[in-house]
Design an enzyme around this catalytic site. Structure first.
Site, mmCIF file in Angstrom:
data_model
loop_
_atom_site.group_PDB
_atom_site.id
_atom_site.type_symbol
_atom_site.label_atom_id
_atom_site.label_comp_id
_atom_site.label_asym_id
_atom_site.label_seq_id
_atom_site.Cartn_x
_atom_site.Cartn_y
_atom_site.Cartn_z
ATOM 1 N N CYS A 245 0.949 -1.158 0.017
ATOM 2 C CA CYS A 245 0.030 -0.010 0.097
ATOM 3 C C CYS A 245 0.940 1.285 0.136
ATOM 4 C CB CYS A 245 -0.826 0.137 1.089
ATOM 5 S SG CYS A 245 -0.039 0.097 2.795
ATOM 6 N N CYS B 280 3.447 1.578 2.673
ATOM 7 C CA CYS B 280 4.694 0.842 2.473
ATOM 8 C C CYS B 280 5.528 1.780 1.515
ATOM 9 C CB CYS B 280 4.283 -0.533 1.908
ATOM 10 S SG CYS B 280 3.093 -1.577 2.890
ATOM 11 N N ASP C 247 -5.317 12.485 -30.361
ATOM 12 C CA ASP C 247 -4.288 12.268 -31.384
ATOM 13 C C ASP C 247 -5.264 12.275 -32.833
ATOM 14 O OD1 ASP C 247 -2.119 11.320 -33.258
ATOM 15 O OD2 ASP C 247 -2.933 9.535 -33.390
ATOM 16 N N ASP D 158 -3.720 5.926 -30.817
ATOM 17 C CA ASP D 158 -3.722 4.811 -31.346
ATOM 18 C C ASP D 158 -2.296 4.287 -31.818
ATOM 19 O OD1 ASP D 158 -3.162 6.336 -33.442
ATOM 20 O OD2 ASP D 158 -4.306 4.906 -34.819
ATOM 21 N N ASP E 187 2.122 7.597 -29.725
ATOM 22 C CA ASP E 187 1.298 8.176 -28.600
ATOM 23 C C ASP E 187 1.755 7.501 -27.131
ATOM 24 O OD1 ASP E 187 -0.277 9.528 -30.415
ATOM 25 O OD2 ASP E 187 -1.307 8.079 -30.813
#
Length: 752
Positions: free
Chosen positions: A32, A35, A438, A644, A648
């Protein structure tokens, strides 16, 4: 994980970055945010360490130092003292950080085994309201619950002990305390029970809590491992070997043995293993995965090429200019890794609250024990009341509040074609106020189409037939666009096929058709043939206009006698249907839309105008896309990036939420935390909508979880709540949380 020098995160000025070098190592045992904080604090105590930043998604830590990093043994020692394990870095060349290997039963099988053991304890409770008592005997309850508590739940004891040693609290400590209280009370009650009938036991509570929390941990572990798949996918683009000319002959060497200055031979269809400059040969190179260019680009002697790109038809000899960590592909990998490391997990709220909640509950339980014991002298009652405080405070509802809402929300989204691989993104997306798109393949189809054919003699149909004959059989994207346009314009008619067809690398195509020597290709090709477009002012003006708008132009010439132009063809990409409506939906949600494209300003502006976007950023390189995302994030705005392609990937990772189109590359989908499986831009608004609804459910669930504790703990401390009622209240809180989350299943979305 490779100990590598990481770049300055996108958007961070060099002056703001820590001076020094950054190296990364894997860390075992973190569960977590608390930690992560302990690991960071421990490492900051080491002399020379300027900054330590834990990435929970990859279970690793990046350490920035003034000079070379301290000895690994010194860093490992302080991490071990904090209760965790620092593992050595993987050999150089490993691109993706490796998560700790699973030990013993996998997490999925742990959940299954825990569920099988808990079922005989939990299912009989359904019959109790109707007067049916199907609960197994106390001995069988003990035999079923003990493995769940002490074997499958051992991880909570270990992590809870580490938190207690550090005088801190986390969800693991709450789970260990609550389930141990229920289990211990059951054992003591059974041992002391002398009356006839079944004693009031709570084995089912401890077992079911462990099972449900294990399920949440399993989902969390899956999300963590998926974050590293993007880096592995990027690394897979780089060939393992290269054909290098050594001593006048070609030898195949591992990529690690290639040096700057080596001459590398790349055959047609192969990926370029290195960045370099072309020494010999002409070809078309598909750089779409690297630069975002939708069409193969011509490369000849003196041109630069990028490692990872695909060589099309020509044989190339490339002089190496960059290898290994200095190549363009490796830089993108490092940027994705750096962006992921700087993305703060939002699911810290419960752990942060638990850090305060645990000491408060322990103090209340202790005060209850001492208060009732000293006041009444009845220490048995005091113990029962103290246990009631722990049972009512057991974090079942608190632990279920977030994962149940996320599970139902992701399931509802999946049914609408929205694949959410990162639970953090589902929570973050609710506050997105800017969406960066994009262009190619996202707002547009990503497939070139023939927009216009202009014949010099006015016979456009004849021009198209000639070009179609020359391009017959070619797999080039422009050739496919011509074939498609020709088939749509008129039914195919019987006509002689072109002969002597050959590709002129980097220029175009040459062929014989109906007794004429036809040449199809670029402006440079026409100039070399002596058929300069300047001889046709009308065509030259149309070509200039098309290129200014971002379209691609090809010329057809007849070189049988004196070279002369026959016509030109204009190719472009069309806007996706529904893109304009998708942008309008986002604006209605209060989201600002930005177009970020590597294409020329004319093309970007035309697409932006067609879909209704006012903010346009054109001619943006892949590494600069991440910087633009960082600029948009200034002022605390949440930014989503929609793309895509591999180009990117850095921006998808740098954004608060990365959204990939399902019609794009696998790497983009791995780098993003949300994938739109249908490639429908309208799903972007749906993704934000389900995120907002899920986040609302999480907040409601946490509210109800705390209401039960806020009301129940004082009643238990006042001696007005028996452990039996406390257990029932705890179960009711869990039921309310789960039922509230299940309401998300009714969500249908708006995009069809």
């Amino acid at each position: 994980m490779t100990a590598i020098e990481l770049p300055v995160p996108p958007g961070l000025a060099a002056d703001d970055a820590p001076a020094g070098r950054t190296s990364a190592w894997p860390v075992d045992g973190m569960t977590c945010a608390n930690c992560a904080g302990r690991v960071e604090k421990a490492l900051l105590k080491v002399p020379g360490v300027l900054e330590a930043q834990v990435n929970l998604a990859t279970e690793s830590v990046a350490v920035t130092t003034l000079g070379p990093p301290p000895a690994f043994a010194a860093l490992a020692a302080v991490v071990e003292h904090a209760g965790y394990t620092l593992r050595p870095a993987a050999p150089e060349g490993t691109l993706a950080p490796a998560l700790p290997p699973a030990r013993g039963l996998s997490e999925g099988w742990r959940v299954v085994v825990a569920a099988l053991l808990s079922a005989p304890l939990a299912l009989p409770m359904l019959g109790m309201p109707f007067g049916h008592h199907w609960m197994p005997s106390p001995l069988w309850q003990l035999l079923l619950a003990a493995p769940v508590q002490f074997w499958l739940g051992a991880r909570f004891y270990r992590a809870g002990w580490q938190a207690a040693r550090a005088l801190s609290g986390n969800m693991d400590l709450l789970v260990a305390l609550g389930t141990s209280a229920a289990f211990g009370l059951s054992v003591v009650t059974w041992w002391r029970w002398s009356a006839p009938g079944m004693p009031p036991l709570y084995f089912e509570a401890s077992a079911v809590i462990i099972t449900l929390v294990l399920l949440g941990k399993w989902l969390e572990a899956r999300a963590k491992r998926q974050t590293t798949e993007a880096l592995r996918a990027l690394g897979a683009l780089r060939p393992a070997t290269a054909r290098v000319l050594r001593g006048g002959r070609e030898v195949t060497l591992p990529l690690a043995d290639v040096r700057v200055g080596d001459a590398v031979r790349v055959r047609p269809g192969e990926r370029l293993p290195v960045d370099g400059t072309v020494l010999e040969g002409d070809s078309h190179v598909d750089e779409s995965l690297i630069t975002g260019e939708s069409l193969p680009v011509a490369r000849g002697v003196g041109d630069r090429v990028i490692g990872g790109a695909v060589n099309a038809e020509g044989l190339l000899l490339v002089r190496t200019t960059a290898v290994g960590a200095e190549s363009a592909l490796s830089r993108i990998v490092r940027m994705v890794e750096s962006a992921q490391a700087n993305k703060a997990p939002i699911q810290r709220l419960v752990d942060q609250v638990s850090a305060v909640f645990v000491p408060v509950v322990l103090a209340v339980a202790l005060c209850t024990l001492l208060g009732w014991g000293l006041a009444t002298g009845d220490w048995t009652r005091a113990v029962l009341d103290a246990v009631a405080v722990l049972v009512i405070a057991c974090p079942c509802a608190l632990g279920l509040a977030t994962p149940t809402a996320i599970m139902v929300g992701t399931g509802a989204a999946a049914r609408r074609g929205i694949l959410i691989k990162d639970a953090t993104a589902l929570e973050l997306a609710h506050s997105v106020r800017v969406v960066a798109f994009d262009k190619t393949g996202t707002l547009t189809e990503g497939r070139p189409q023939l927009q216009q054919s202009l014949s010099r003699d006015g016979d456009s149909a004849g021009l198209l037939a000639a070009v179609a004959a020359v391009q017959a059989g070619s797999e080039h994207p422009l050739a496919r666009a011509v074939q498609s346009a020709a088939a749509t314009a008129a039914p195919p008619a019987a006509q002689p096929a072109a002969t002597e067809v050959r590709a002129v690398a980097g220029r175009g195509v040459a062929a014989q058709w109906q007794g004429r020597a036809l040449r199809l290709g670029s402006t440079r090709f026409m100039d070399e043939l002596g058929a300069s477009p300047t001889t046709w002012p009308e065509g030259l003006a149309r070509a200039a206009q098309a290129q200014a708008q971002g379209s691609t132009v090809s010329w057809l010439a007849d070189t049988s006698a004196a070279p002369q132009l026959l016509g030109l063809l204009v190719f472009g990409d069309s806007v996706k249907p529904g893109a304009a409506q998708a942008v309008q939906r986002l604006k209605a949600l209060g989201v600002r839309c930005v177009l970020v494209s590597g294409d020329n300003p004319g093309s970007a502006a035309a697409v932006a105008a067609a879909v209704g976007i006012d903010d346009v950023r054109a001619e943006v390189l892949p590494e600069h896309k991440a910087q633009i995302v960082a600029e948009l994030q200034q002022g605390g705005q949440r930014v989503a990036m929609v793309g895509d392609g591999i180009n990117d990937a850095p921006a998808l990772a740098a954004a608060d939420v990365g959204i990939a189109m399902g019609s794009g590359t696998d790497v983009a989908m791995q780098a993003a935390s949300i994938t739109l499986m249908r490639g429908d831009v309208g799903l972007v608004a749906d993704a934000l909508d389900i995120s907002r609804r899920t986040h609302a459910k999480i907040r409601q669930n946490l509210f109800w979880a705390f209401v039960f504790n806020a009301v129940g703990i004082p009643l238990a401390a006042a001696g007005m709540l028996s452990p039996v009622i406390a257990g029932a209240a705890m179960a009711m809180s869990s039921f309310c949380v789960v039922s509230n989350a299940l309401l998300l299943r009714r969500w249908k979305g708006a995009s069809g």
